[in-house]
Design an enzyme around this catalytic site. Structure first.
Site, PDB file in Angstrom:
ATOM      1  N   LYS A  39       0.829  -1.201   0.000  1.00 30.85           N
ATOM      2  CA  LYS A  39       0.000   0.000   0.000  1.00 30.85           C
ATOM      3  C   LYS A  39       0.868   1.257   0.000  1.00 30.85           C
ATOM      4  O   LYS A  39       0.663   2.179  -0.796  1.00 30.85           O
ATOM      5  CB  LYS A  39      -0.928  -0.014   1.218  1.00 30.85           C
ATOM      6  N   ARG A  49      -3.176  -1.353  -6.449  1.00 31.44           N
ATOM      7  CA  ARG A  49      -2.309  -2.536  -6.384  1.00 31.44           C
ATOM      8  C   ARG A  49      -2.625  -3.396  -7.590  1.00 31.44           C
ATOM      9  O   ARG A  49      -3.684  -3.247  -8.210  1.00 31.44           O
ATOM     10  CB  ARG A  49      -2.552  -3.312  -5.094  1.00 31.44           C
ATOM     11  N   TYR A  89      14.120 -33.978 -16.179  1.00 28.46           N
ATOM     12  CA  TYR A  89      12.671 -34.108 -16.360  1.00 28.46           C
ATOM     13  C   TYR A  89      11.985 -34.275 -15.016  1.00 28.46           C
ATOM     14  O   TYR A  89      12.617 -34.623 -14.012  1.00 28.46           O
ATOM     15  CB  TYR A  89      12.340 -35.294 -17.275  1.00 28.46           C
ATOM     16  N   HIS A  91     -15.655  -8.174   0.771  1.00 24.94           N
ATOM     17  CA  HIS A  91     -14.659  -9.029   1.428  1.00 24.94           C
ATOM     18  C   HIS A  91     -14.741 -10.460   0.908  1.00 24.94           C
ATOM     19  O   HIS A  91     -13.724 -11.078   0.565  1.00 24.94           O
ATOM     20  CB  HIS A  91     -14.887  -9.002   2.948  1.00 24.94           C
ATOM     21  N   MET A  98      -5.896  -7.451   8.309  1.00 19.30           N
ATOM     22  CA  MET A  98      -5.280  -6.604   9.332  1.00 19.30           C
ATOM     23  C   MET A  98      -6.097  -5.333   9.504  1.00 19.30           C
ATOM     24  O   MET A  98      -7.141  -5.166   8.898  1.00 19.30           O
ATOM     25  CB  MET A  98      -3.831  -6.342   8.967  1.00 19.30           C
ATOM     26  N   GLY A 136      12.863 -40.730  -6.111  1.00 20.25           N
ATOM     27  CA  GLY A 136      11.556 -41.115  -5.569  1.00 20.25           C
ATOM     28  C   GLY A 136      11.285 -40.275  -4.329  1.00 20.25           C
ATOM     29  O   GLY A 136      11.551 -40.713  -3.206  1.00 20.25           O
ATOM     30  N   THR A 137      10.808 -39.066  -4.548  1.00 24.38           N
ATOM     31  CA  THR A 137      10.728 -38.100  -3.440  1.00 24.38           C
ATOM     32  C   THR A 137       9.648 -38.429  -2.423  1.00 24.38           C
ATOM     33  O   THR A 137       9.689 -37.917  -1.306  1.00 24.38           O
ATOM     34  CB  THR A 137      10.510 -36.676  -3.992  1.00 24.38           C
ATOM     35  N   ASN A 138       8.688 -39.298  -2.765  1.00 18.62           N
ATOM     36  CA  ASN A 138       7.695 -39.691  -1.763  1.00 18.62           C
ATOM     37  C   ASN A 138       8.387 -40.478  -0.640  1.00 18.62           C
ATOM     38  O   ASN A 138       8.283 -40.137   0.542  1.00 18.62           O
ATOM     39  CB  ASN A 138       6.592 -40.549  -2.390  1.00 18.62           C
ATOM     40  N   ASP A 139       9.102 -41.556  -1.020  1.00 15.80           N
ATOM     41  CA  ASP A 139       9.792 -42.364  -0.011  1.00 15.80           C
ATOM     42  C   ASP A 139      10.988 -41.623   0.572  1.00 15.80           C
ATOM     43  O   ASP A 139      11.322 -41.795   1.752  1.00 15.80           O
ATOM     44  CB  ASP A 139      10.248 -43.696  -0.614  1.00 15.80           C
ATOM     45  N   CYS A 168      10.262 -38.811  -9.936  1.00 16.47           N
ATOM     46  CA  CYS A 168       9.011 -39.506 -10.261  1.00 16.47           C
ATOM     47  C   CYS A 168       8.027 -39.527  -9.095  1.00 16.47           C
ATOM     48  O   CYS A 168       6.996 -40.163  -9.184  1.00 16.47           O
ATOM     49  CB  CYS A 168       9.289 -40.929 -10.738  1.00 16.47           C
ATOM     50  N   ARG A 184      -3.605   2.891   8.510  1.00 17.15           N
ATOM     51  CA  ARG A 184      -3.963   1.668   7.778  1.00 17.15           C
ATOM     52  C   ARG A 184      -2.752   0.753   7.650  1.00 17.15           C
ATOM     53  O   ARG A 184      -1.631   1.210   7.452  1.00 17.15           O
ATOM     54  CB  ARG A 184      -4.499   2.006   6.373  1.00 17.15           C
ATOM     55  N   SER A 209      16.398 -41.573 -10.890  1.00 22.70           N
ATOM     56  CA  SER A 209      15.081 -40.970 -10.762  1.00 22.70           C
ATOM     57  C   SER A 209      14.804 -40.843  -9.263  1.00 22.70           C
ATOM     58  O   SER A 209      14.852 -41.834  -8.531  1.00 22.70           O
ATOM     59  CB  SER A 209      14.005 -41.836 -11.415  1.00 22.70           C
ATOM     60  N   ARG A 232       9.711 -49.385 -13.512  1.00 22.08           N
ATOM     61  CA  ARG A 232      10.261 -49.734 -12.193  1.00 22.08           C
ATOM     62  C   ARG A 232       9.943 -51.189 -11.902  1.00 22.08           C
ATOM     63  O   ARG A 232       8.778 -51.608 -11.963  1.00 22.08           O
ATOM     64  CB  ARG A 232       9.644 -48.849 -11.105  1.00 22.08           C
ATOM     65  N   ARG A 265       4.712 -48.360 -12.613  1.00 17.24           N
ATOM     66  CA  ARG A 265       4.771 -49.174 -11.394  1.00 17.24           C
ATOM     67  C   ARG A 265       4.262 -50.581 -11.722  1.00 17.24           C
ATOM     68  O   ARG A 265       3.054 -50.799 -11.826  1.00 17.24           O
ATOM     69  CB  ARG A 265       3.924 -48.520 -10.303  1.00 17.24           C
ATOM     70  N   GLY A 269      -8.531  -7.480   4.237  1.00 13.71           N
ATOM     71  CA  GLY A 269      -9.370  -7.595   5.414  1.00 13.71           C
ATOM     72  C   GLY A 269      -8.740  -8.288   6.596  1.00 13.71           C
ATOM     73  O   GLY A 269      -9.354  -8.415   7.650  1.00 13.71           O
TER      74      GLY A 269
END
Length: 920
Positions: free
Chosen positions: A39, A357, A892, A473, A119, A806-809, A872, A108, A804, A653, A598, A117
């Site tokens: 602001k 804004r 990738y 709002h 703050m 395996g970001t889940n595990d 993956c 303000r 590759s 896999r 899989r 709305g």
């Protein structure tokens, strides 16, 4: 700052040497949002542009941070504020709260990122029992002066002194009832004067102190209240929802007041206040959009307490101000090169700009506006990509209501935020949250919303209000969250106390009744309306061409933005797909291969019995017989996959989950065996199965016999799968196809595991090549899903042609979490306490899991420079995670088919926003 302090304010200022804490509006610019807040930075920018901005000054976010950290304001702040206040008084020719001619100011909030709305704001600071008389005399309007004073006491009491706002509202309603009027503008000066007395009594009773008569004390306490509002529950909840950092603090803007509630004179008409958009924030269409409210002040428009008129009607009300506003709107849009959201006030024919804004907009509007601005030559393709997000694209892919369905429409309001929402009607935020946590889908129905409704708005599928317009709002917050919203449905009579809504014709919707709301048309329906696929999904499926007669402009805009992204991105996007149907859909959605097939999903259904036989095999012959039966089935699966993805890579896999998952449930099987024994029925097979289940049972299967360990412990299992892959590839080659198979070994923790499996795989591939006379190029690599694998990636790369992640595990093993357990138990508490800004299973944990990914990528490439790197896990389709994977140099990402367009778009955005940060 003031000598007469609020008890919670420390008496000693906190010293910060050499830091400037206060900036005049003439000193800043739009690029100082970190320091001046959005602001303040934009008020300074409009001042620099020569637009009519009331004079004022901004207290920086740095002052707020000192205050929040130490409990006291910086030592230098009082003197800096005094100096700027002196300058403001000199410019205006009157002093703050001067009895005969008072300067009044607003205080303000204004954080770097818009938090509509959330703050606090206090208007009319400087009014007192004495100065209200002077204001009345100067304005020639007693009613205006007393109305302004009651507003100050009401705002100040609620915001600064913590008085329950309902007490003021109840007193105002009682005054209207006594006068037999329905809106506050019909109250006269005498009525408002009595109301001021009543309000002051409420303050005295509830706050334990008199309403302050010293104008400087009013201002100082209001400034502290704005600082404190940064850490209110609703503000913290909003920041978590919008992923806004908690350590930014807010700036405070002190601005000379202008009055839209100042009545007319003989020479000038009255005024009003309004909100304008340079384009429609709901659709993106160009035109005159916004709301205007005559004889109103400050927050009246967005509060939705009185229904506004469309901004276009201002042309008939005050053409001079309307024409000037249109010119300013054009100036601002061309200057910011984007949709601008503007707040303005007209005081007796004089237009004043109170804020601008870059405006929040719906997902559809974002895509339309980005392409419009490119066509206008205001921005280029790269900049256009920064104006849309993957989350917005995902929204556009949600289903919409079936226009041909038989429906019962009961009302229509303003289409404030698009989408198709169905749920049970609830009439307060508490119930919305409670029912939502119990698994119910709800629609939050209110007369109008306020910041205290935020948690209910987040919990609800959609929001319906009977009051307010596109700038209320409810509308602004819903658009920001991507939540379906219909506002201002005046024909619906909402009774929140009795928890019901009466629709035209007298039908009553009770709490718990199903309703449907269409945020794209503003229509409200009884019951559940069926949905159909969105046009954007039809486009990705190939059933709607962007240039076709039945394709709307939104589809054309999405098509163009996807083309922009595909031209800019470096990251390729693959799909997680296990069958030909998913593979073909993924290809239609733009997949450039399969990053994860899989194979365990191929062993379900009728094939489960073959796996049971493999597990129960007592001899080598029995095991080989089971594997021999599975081989042609696996080969057929892979032929179909390679055909569907012909010419593109397919990463297969090998079997990963624990074998007991293919056996019956231990409890169910135990009951079957016990019943058979009690009835003296034959049960040899069930008994063998039960013994196998007990033998294979593990306390923590995720860390047990699975992945590469299966291939090493169950002879022939992995070699059967490798043979099926190789024979399928050879078959496709013989059919003139172009199979590009990649064999991925899961859950490797040490290079020795990979070397053993790879040696066996190489032998099988060589045998198939010799038998078929076909040269096969099959890459062999591994998943990096254990911390040890990431830490020893340099060694593992000696035996792997690709990684590759395996970001889940990897997330589970880095955090020590069992995902299925923790998400249902304590994740909600962690999110609420701010330990997580977002679940690490949803967005990559950059500091922990991300550090291991970066380390492994760098170590792997140091060993093998041509090492192919991908991911993956489902993080591959998460917008924020895609940017991280671009930065660390992966080749990738791979995700579920439906998320491929999102990943494509975000990969393009990553390429244009993270310049120079690619770590390849």
């Amino acid at each position: 700052m003031s000598e007469n302090r609020d008890p919670h304010v420390g008496q000693q200022g906190h010293s910060v040497e050499g830091v400037k804490f206060v900036y005049d509006f003439t000193e800043g610019n739009k690029d100082l949002k970190d320091l001046l807040g959005g602001k303040g930075a934009n008020l300074a920018e409009m001042t620099n542009l020569g637009l009519p901005v009331p004079p004022g000054f901004t207290i920086t976010t740095e002052a707020c941070k000192v205050y929040l950290e130490s409990g006291t304001e910086p030592a230098a702040l009082r003197d800096e504020v005094s100096a700027h206040l002196d300058a403001l008084e000199a410019a205006m020719g009157k002093k703050l709260g001067q009895p005969d001619n008072p300067l009044l100011v607003s205080v303000r909030s204004g954080a770097k990122f818009s938090m509509p709305g959330m703050m606090d704001t206090v208007l009319n600071i400087g009014l007192s029992d004495k100065s209200v008389q002077g204001l009345a005399k100067q304005a020639g309007d007693d009613r205006f002066a007393w109305d302004s004073y009651r507003r100050l006491i009401q705002m100040f009491g609620k915001t600064v002194l913590g008085v329950d706002g309902e007490l003021f509202e109840d007193a105002l309603d009682a005054a209207k009832a006594a006068k037999k009027v329905t809106v506050d503008t019909e109250l006269e000066a005498a009525d408002l004067k009595k109301l001021v007395t009543k309000f002051k009594k409420i303050v005295k009773t509830e706050a334990g102190r008199d309403f302050p008569q010293d104008p400087r004390e009013q201002m100082d306490l209001a400034i502290h209240a704005v600082f404190d509002s940064w850490n209110t529950d609703r503000a913290k909840l909003y920041r978590r929802q919008e992923r806004i950092p908690h350590d930014l603090g807010t700036a405070v803007n002190v601005c000379s007041m202008v009055f839209g509630n100042l009545g007319p004179t003989e020479t000038s008409r009255g005024g009003g206040t309004g909100v304008a958009f340079t384009r429609d924030p709901a659709s993106g269409h160009q035109g005159v959009y916004g709301d205007y409210l005559e004889n109103a002040q400050g927050e009246d428009v967005v509060a939705g307490i009185r229904n506004t008129v469309p901004l276009a009607e201002l042309e008939q009300i005050d053409k001079k101000s309307y024409d000037q506003l249109m010119q300013i709107m054009e100036t601002l849009e061309n200057h910011y090169k984007d949709l601008c959201d503007i707040e303005f006030t007209i005081e007796r024919g004089q237009l004043w700009m109170l804020q601008t804004r870059v405006g929040k907009r719906t997902a559809g509007a974002a895509f339309r506006i980005a392409t419009q601005l490119v066509d206008q030559g205001l921005i280029d393709e790269a900049e256009a990509l920064t104006r849309v997000t993957g989350a917005q694209l995902a929204q556009l892919m949600f289903p919409r209501f079936d226009e041909d369905a038989k429906v019962e429409r009961v009302g229509r309001g303003i289409a404030a935020s698009p989408g198709a929402a169905v749920g049970k009607a609830v009439f307060d935020s508490y119930t919305a949250v409670k029912w939502s946590r119990s698994g119910e889908k709800v629609i939050l129905v209110r007369r109008e919303t306020n910041p205290d409704d935020l948690d209910g708005m987040i919990a609800a599928e959609g929001i319906l209000t009977s009051r307010g317009g596109k700038t209320s709002h409810a509308a602004v917050v819903a658009r920001g969250m991507g939540k379906t919203c219909v506002c201002g449905a005046e024909e619906l009579e909402v009774d929140t106390k009795r928890r019901r809504m009466t629709v035209p014709g007298g039908h009553v919707v009770e709490e718990g009744d199903l309703i449907s709301i269409d945020g794209s048309t503003g229509k409200v329906y009884l019951g559940e309306v069926p949905v159909v696929p969105s046009p954007v999904v039809e486009y990705f499926e190939g059933r709607m061409h962007p240039g076709a007669d039945d394709a709307d402009e939104l589809v054309e805009a999405v098509h163009r933005m996807m083309a922009f992204a595909d031209r800019k991105r470096r990251l390729r996007v693959r799909a997680n797909a296990d069958n030909a149907e998913d593979a073909l859909r993924a290809r239609r959605f733009g997949a450039q291969g399969i990053g994860l097939c899989r194979t365990e999903h191929m062993f379900l259904g009728d094939r489960r019995e073959l796996v049971e036989r493999l597990i129960l095999a007592d001899t080598q012959d029995e095991r080989e017989e089971s594997l021999k039966a599975l081989l042609p089935l696996q080969r057929k699966d892979f032929v179909e996959l390679f055909e569907g993805m012909d010419g593109l890579p397919v990463t297969v896999r090998l079997l990963d989950p624990p074998l007991h998952e293919f056996l019956p449930d231990i409890t169910e099987l135990s009951v079957r065996v016990a019943l058979a024994e009690s009835r003296q029925e034959p049960h040899e097979n069930d008994l063998r199965l039960l013994q196998a289940v007990h033998r294979l049972h593990e306390q923590n299967p995720m860390l047990g016999l699975r992945g590469v360990r299966l291939g090493l412990v169950i002879p022939g299992l992995f070699t059967m799968q490798v043979r099926a892959i190789a024979e399928a590839a050879a078959e496709r080659r013989a059919a003139k196809g172009d199979p590009r198979a990649e064999i991925m070994i899961p859950l490797v923790g040490t290079v020795q595991e990979l070397e053993i499996v790879r040696e066996e795989a190489d032998k099988v591939i060589a045998e198939v090549e010799e038998a078929t006379g076909t040269k096969l190029k099959l890459a062999i690599g591994t998943m990096i899903e254990l911390p040890r694998a990431a830490l020893t990636a340099g060694q593992i790369a000696e035996a792997a042609q690709f990684f590759s992640f395996g970001t889940n595990d990897l997330t589970q093993t880095v955090w020590g979490f069992s995902r299925d357990d923790v998400e249902a138990s304590f994740f909600t508490a962690y999110l609420e306490k701010g330990i997580f800004g977002v679940s690490p299973f949803e967005t990559i944990d950059r500091d922990g899991v991300g550090s291991l990914v970066k380390l492994a990528a760098e170590a792997g490439r140091a060993t093998r420079p041509d090492l192919k790197l991908g991911v993956c896990g489902e993080h591959g389709g998460d917008p924020e995670s895609v940017h991280f994977f671009h930065e660390v140099g992966l080749d990738y990402v791979s995700c579920s088919p439906f998320r491929i367009p999102v990943a494509r778009l975000e990969a393009g955005r990553a390429a244009v926003t993270s310049k120079g940060s690619d770590h390849r």
